[in-house]
Design a protein around this motif. Sequence first.
Motif, PDB file in Angstrom:
ATOM      1  N   UNK A 101      -0.790  15.755 -29.076  1.00 53.93           N
ATOM      2  CA  UNK A 101       0.239  15.376 -28.097  1.00 53.93           C
ATOM      3  C   UNK A 101       0.467  16.499 -27.088  1.00 53.93           C
ATOM      4  N   UNK A 102       0.388  17.728 -27.566  1.00 49.07           N
ATOM      5  CA  UNK A 102       0.534  18.870 -26.666  1.00 49.07           C
ATOM      6  C   UNK A 102      -0.730  19.041 -25.837  1.00 49.07           C
ATOM      7  N   UNK A 103      -1.889  18.817 -26.440  1.00 52.11           N
ATOM      8  CA  UNK A 103      -3.135  18.921 -25.695  1.00 52.11           C
ATOM      9  C   UNK A 103      -3.147  17.939 -24.525  1.00 52.11           C
ATOM     10  N   UNK A 104      -2.619  16.746 -24.740  1.00 52.69           N
ATOM     11  CA  UNK A 104      -2.575  15.742 -23.670  1.00 52.69           C
ATOM     12  C   UNK A 104      -1.707  16.200 -22.503  1.00 52.69           C
ATOM     13  N   UNK A 105      -0.674  16.992 -22.792  1.00 50.12           N
ATOM     14  CA  UNK A 105       0.181  17.538 -21.736  1.00 50.12           C
ATOM     15  C   UNK A 105      -0.479  18.743 -21.071  1.00 50.12           C
ATOM     16  N   UNK A 106      -1.120  19.569 -21.887  1.00 44.27           N
ATOM     17  CA  UNK A 106      -1.711  20.804 -21.363  1.00 44.27           C
ATOM     18  C   UNK A 106      -2.957  20.533 -20.541  1.00 44.27           C
ATOM     19  N   UNK A 107      -3.769  19.590 -20.987  1.00 47.04           N
ATOM     20  CA  UNK A 107      -5.038  19.279 -20.319  1.00 47.04           C
ATOM     21  C   UNK A 107      -5.235  17.771 -20.322  1.00 47.04           C
ATOM     22  N   UNK A 108      -4.572  17.068 -19.417  1.00 42.84           N
ATOM     23  CA  UNK A 108      -4.693  15.608 -19.380  1.00 42.84           C
ATOM     24  C   UNK A 108      -6.153  15.166 -19.314  1.00 42.84           C
ATOM     25  N   UNK A 109      -6.468  14.164 -20.123  1.00 44.44           N
ATOM     26  CA  UNK A 109      -7.834  13.650 -20.149  1.00 44.44           C
ATOM     27  C   UNK A 109      -8.717  14.306 -21.178  1.00 44.44           C
TER      28      UNK A 109
END
Length: 241
Positions: A101-109
């Motif tokens: 969930x944090x990865x999706x915010x940090x690096x969308x896609x």
Amino acid sequence: MPVREESQRERAERLAQERTEYAHVIVDEAQDLTPMQWRMIGRRGRHATWTVVGDPAQSSWSDPDEAAEARDEALGTRPRRRFRLTVNYRNPAEIAELASKVLALAMPGSESPSAVRSTGVEPRFTVVRESLGHTVREEAARLLDRVDGTVGVVVAMNRREEARRWLAGLGDRVVALGSLEAKGLEYDATVVVSPAEIADESPAGLRVLYVALTRATQQLTVVSDARDEPDAAGVPDLLRD
């Protein structure tokens, strides 16, 4: 007084002694190299083959695009082959899903690596009780009773000394460390303290938080304070769906 220029032979001998160029260059944790470091390595590997290993999602460099430009300049026009690792061996699926969930915010896609195992133990969420230090100490002690190995308590960089005082007397299986110190390490269990505080401490904060959430091999506890805006279940805003 005039300065004598070195001859070609002298220069060749000096360069040979300094070993300014290499046949093969291996760069690990490449996501954290600064542009200056890329230029330095590039000068020493102009005619070399290269192996470059890194995870952009774990970069703590504030401007990854600038670093990527310097990397491409260092690599030059030599042919490249890219390999992507898609398997997560460190974290159980329950922790990997939360970190994604944090990865999706940090690096969308970006696509999260797939965890190869599941423990059936979901991450634990809790909010501050009495005081932040009291709550963190209680949660660390709780994990010490549940795992045989080490417990890492990850806090924002400016809380490192404070956190060490919170944990005094719990023994050498528990360690307090700043968010930027957590990279490359792993613990049987971790306590991540105030995700919002970690995310806000630098331009790379979300990527640093992703690293903090992926240090545990067995169990993870997240402690939230008011800054995290936790819901009724204690889940901080940054980690909610």
